[in-house]
Motif scaffolding. Structure first.
Motif, PDB file in Angstrom:
ATOM      1  N   UNK A 165       0.835  -1.206   0.000  1.00  0.00           N
ATOM      2  CA  UNK A 165       0.000   0.000   0.000  1.00  0.00           C
ATOM      3  C   UNK A 165       0.867   1.252   0.000  1.00  0.00           C
ATOM      4  N   UNK A 166       0.495   2.193  -0.855  1.00  0.00           N
ATOM      5  CA  UNK A 166       1.213   3.472  -0.887  1.00  0.00           C
ATOM      6  C   UNK A 166       0.973   4.219   0.428  1.00  0.00           C
ATOM      7  N   UNK A 167       2.049   4.795   0.993  1.00  0.00           N
ATOM      8  CA  UNK A 167       1.927   5.526   2.252  1.00  0.00           C
ATOM      9  C   UNK A 167       2.230   7.013   2.128  1.00  0.00           C
ATOM     10  N   UNK A 168       3.364   7.328   1.490  1.00  0.00           N
ATOM     11  CA  UNK A 168       3.755   8.735   1.451  1.00  0.00           C
ATOM     12  C   UNK A 168       4.985   8.887   0.563  1.00  0.00           C
ATOM     13  N   UNK A 169       5.434  10.133   0.430  1.00  0.00           N
ATOM     14  CA  UNK A 169       6.716  10.395  -0.215  1.00  0.00           C
ATOM     15  C   UNK A 169       7.720  10.732   0.866  1.00  0.00           C
ATOM     16  N   UNK A 170       8.861  10.045   0.866  1.00  0.00           N
ATOM     17  CA  UNK A 170       9.908  10.283   1.855  1.00  0.00           C
ATOM     18  C   UNK A 170      10.929  11.256   1.274  1.00  0.00           C
ATOM     19  N   UNK A 171      10.996  12.457   1.841  1.00  0.00           N
ATOM     20  CA  UNK A 171      11.964  13.437   1.348  1.00  0.00           C
ATOM     21  C   UNK A 171      13.378  13.068   1.760  1.00  0.00           C
ATOM     22  N   UNK A 172      13.537  12.409   2.886  1.00  0.00           N
ATOM     23  CA  UNK A 172      14.882  12.016   3.313  1.00  0.00           C
ATOM     24  C   UNK A 172      15.477  10.962   2.394  1.00  0.00           C
ATOM     25  N   UNK A 173      14.638  10.090   1.839  1.00  0.00           N
ATOM     26  CA  UNK A 173      15.111   9.053   0.912  1.00  0.00           C
ATOM     27  C   UNK A 173      14.857   9.425  -0.547  1.00  0.00           C
ATOM     28  N   UNK A 174      14.121  10.513  -0.769  1.00  0.00           N
ATOM     29  CA  UNK A 174      13.715  10.913  -2.122  1.00  0.00           C
ATOM     30  C   UNK A 174      13.039   9.743  -2.834  1.00  0.00           C
ATOM     31  N   UNK A 175      12.065   9.188  -2.151  1.00  0.00           N
ATOM     32  CA  UNK A 175      11.447   7.962  -2.643  1.00  0.00           C
ATOM     33  C   UNK A 175       9.992   7.877  -2.224  1.00  0.00           C
ATOM     34  N   UNK A 176       9.195   7.198  -3.051  1.00  0.00           N
ATOM     35  CA  UNK A 176       7.838   6.842  -2.648  1.00  0.00           C
ATOM     36  C   UNK A 176       7.924   5.674  -1.680  1.00  0.00           C
ATOM     37  N   UNK A 177       7.071   5.710  -0.670  1.00  0.00           N
ATOM     38  CA  UNK A 177       7.133   4.763   0.438  1.00  0.00           C
ATOM     39  C   UNK A 177       5.884   3.881   0.438  1.00  0.00           C
ATOM     40  N   UNK A 178       6.115   2.572   0.465  1.00  0.00           N
ATOM     41  CA  UNK A 178       5.027   1.588   0.451  1.00  0.00           C
ATOM     42  C   UNK A 178       5.133   0.706   1.690  1.00  0.00           C
ATOM     43  N   UNK A 179       3.973   0.255   2.171  1.00  0.00           N
ATOM     44  CA  UNK A 179       3.929  -0.593   3.360  1.00  0.00           C
ATOM     45  C   UNK A 179       3.312  -1.942   3.031  1.00  0.00           C
ATOM     46  N   UNK A 180       3.935  -2.979   3.558  1.00  0.00           N
ATOM     47  CA  UNK A 180       3.386  -4.324   3.433  1.00  0.00           C
ATOM     48  C   UNK A 180       3.295  -4.943   4.821  1.00  0.00           C
ATOM     49  N   UNK A 181       2.070  -5.227   5.278  1.00  0.00           N
ATOM     50  CA  UNK A 181       1.897  -5.913   6.557  1.00  0.00           C
ATOM     51  C   UNK A 181       2.278  -7.375   6.395  1.00  0.00           C
ATOM     52  N   UNK A 182       3.019  -7.892   7.355  1.00  0.00           N
ATOM     53  CA  UNK A 182       3.562  -9.242   7.259  1.00  0.00           C
ATOM     54  C   UNK A 182       2.745 -10.209   8.106  1.00  0.00           C
ATOM     55  N   UNK A 183       2.026 -11.104   7.463  1.00  0.00           N
ATOM     56  CA  UNK A 183       1.331 -12.166   8.192  1.00  0.00           C
ATOM     57  C   UNK A 183       2.199 -13.422   8.182  1.00  0.00           C
ATOM     58  N   UNK A 184       1.707 -14.461   8.816  1.00  0.00           N
ATOM     59  CA  UNK A 184       2.482 -15.686   8.940  1.00  0.00           C
ATOM     60  C   UNK A 184       2.863 -16.289   7.600  1.00  0.00           C
ATOM     61  N   UNK A 185       1.956 -16.230   6.641  1.00  0.00           N
ATOM     62  CA  UNK A 185       2.232 -16.819   5.335  1.00  0.00           C
ATOM     63  C   UNK A 185       3.349 -16.066   4.604  1.00  0.00           C
ATOM     64  N   UNK A 186       3.292 -14.742   4.654  1.00  0.00           N
ATOM     65  CA  UNK A 186       4.324 -13.951   3.973  1.00  0.00           C
ATOM     66  C   UNK A 186       5.680 -14.156   4.644  1.00  0.00           C
ATOM     67  N   UNK A 187       5.697 -14.153   5.976  1.00  0.00           N
ATOM     68  CA  UNK A 187       6.956 -14.374   6.697  1.00  0.00           C
ATOM     69  C   UNK A 187       7.525 -15.738   6.358  1.00  0.00           C
ATOM     70  N   UNK A 188       6.658 -16.743   6.243  1.00  0.00           N
ATOM     71  CA  UNK A 188       7.113 -18.076   5.873  1.00  0.00           C
ATOM     72  C   UNK A 188       7.735 -18.084   4.479  1.00  0.00           C
TER      73      UNK A 188
END
Length: 213
Positions: free
Chosen positions: A146-169
Motif C-alpha cells: 500500500x502506498x503511504x507517502x513520499x519520503x523526502x529524506x530518501x527521495x522515494x515513494x514509500x510503500x507498506x506491506x503488513x507481514x502475516x504468517x504466510x508472507x513471513x514463511x
C-alpha cells in the motif's frame, strides 16, 4: 523581502542534544538546497518549514545548520515548494524501482529491525541463479504493498506491506534457499517483524545533500 537565491550557512556537529566545541564550517547553499534539507526533516509541512526558515536553524544528519533567519510569505514559499515532489497515491508499487526494504517490529513504538538495500540483497549464493532480493520483491509485489507517502529524506515513494504468517514463511524460505550466510543470519529478525517498508526513489532535480565529512 523575497527569499534569496543563495544563503550563507554555518554548521557544526551536534551530539546528545548539545553543540560540540568543534570548529564551525561555513558554506553557501542555494535556496532549493536549503529547502531540500529542511524537507528531509519536516516533510512538506509549509507552516513548519516557514517556522524553521524564520528560526534559522535545523538539525540534519547529526549536524546543526544555522543561517540568518528568513521570513517567507505564503505565496513565495508555495512556489519554492512546488519544485519538490508531492505524495502520489496513484503510483503503483514497482519492484524494479525499489532500492531499500526495512523490516519493522510491532508495538506502539516500532523499531527498525533490519534495513536491507538492493546491493546487499542482490548478493547471490554460489550456484544460485536468483538472488534473495529478486525473490523478496516478487513476494512483495504479489501482495500489492500500500502506498503511504513520499519520503523526502530518501527521495522515494514509500510503500507498506503488513507481514502475516504466510508472507513471513515465504520470505523465510527464500532466505534459507537464496541468501548468503551473513544475510541469512540478519534475517532471523523476521520472526519479530510486523511490516515491511519499501522505498522506490524518484528522479529529482535538487542536489543530494550528504552529511559533511
Amino acid at each position: 523581502m523575497a527569499l534569496p537565491e543563495s544563503i550563507p550557512v554555518r554548521y557544526t556537529e551536534e551530539e546528545a542534544g548539545y553543540v560540540t566545541v568543534r570548529p564551525i564550517v561555513r558554506q553557501t547553499f542555494r535556496l532549493d538546497e536549503l529547502l531540500d534539507m529542511i524537507l528531509s526533516v519536516t516533510g512538506k509541512d509549509a507552516a513548519r518549514i516557514r517556522q524553521i526558515l524564520h528560526s534559522g536553524t535545523v538539525v540534519y544528519h547529526f549536524y546543526r545548520y544555522s543561517w540568518a533567519g528568513l521570513d517567507a510569505n505564503e505565496t513565495e514559499l508555495s512556489a519554492a515548494l512546488a519544485l519538490f515532489p508531492d505524495a502520489d497515491p496513484s503510483r503503483p508499487f514497482d519492484a524494479d524501482k525499489c532500492t531499500l526494504a526495512v523490516f519493522e517490529s510491532a508495538g506502539a513504538h516500532p523499531k527498525h529491525l533490519l534495513e536491507l538495500d538492493r546491493a546487499a540483497g542482490r548478493k547471490r549464493r554460489m550456484f544460485r541463479g536468483e538472488s534473495f532480493w529478486e525473490r523478496l520483491l516478487e513476494i512483495a509485489a504479489g501482495e500489492k504493498p500500500a502506498y503511504q507517502n513520499y519520503s523526502y529524506s530518501h527521495r522515494a515513494d514509500l510503500y507498506q506491506l503488513d507481514l502475516n504468517g504466510q508472507i513471513i514463511s515465504q520470505i523465510g524460505q527464500a532466505a534459507k534457499r537464496l541468501a548468503p550466510g551473513n544475510l541469512r543470519s540478519a534475517l532471523r529478525v523476521l520472526s519479530s517483524a510486523e511490516r515491511m517498508w519499501l522505498f522506490c526513489p524518484r528522479s529529482v532535480s535538487t542536489r543530494t545533500l550528504d552529511a559533511p565529512q
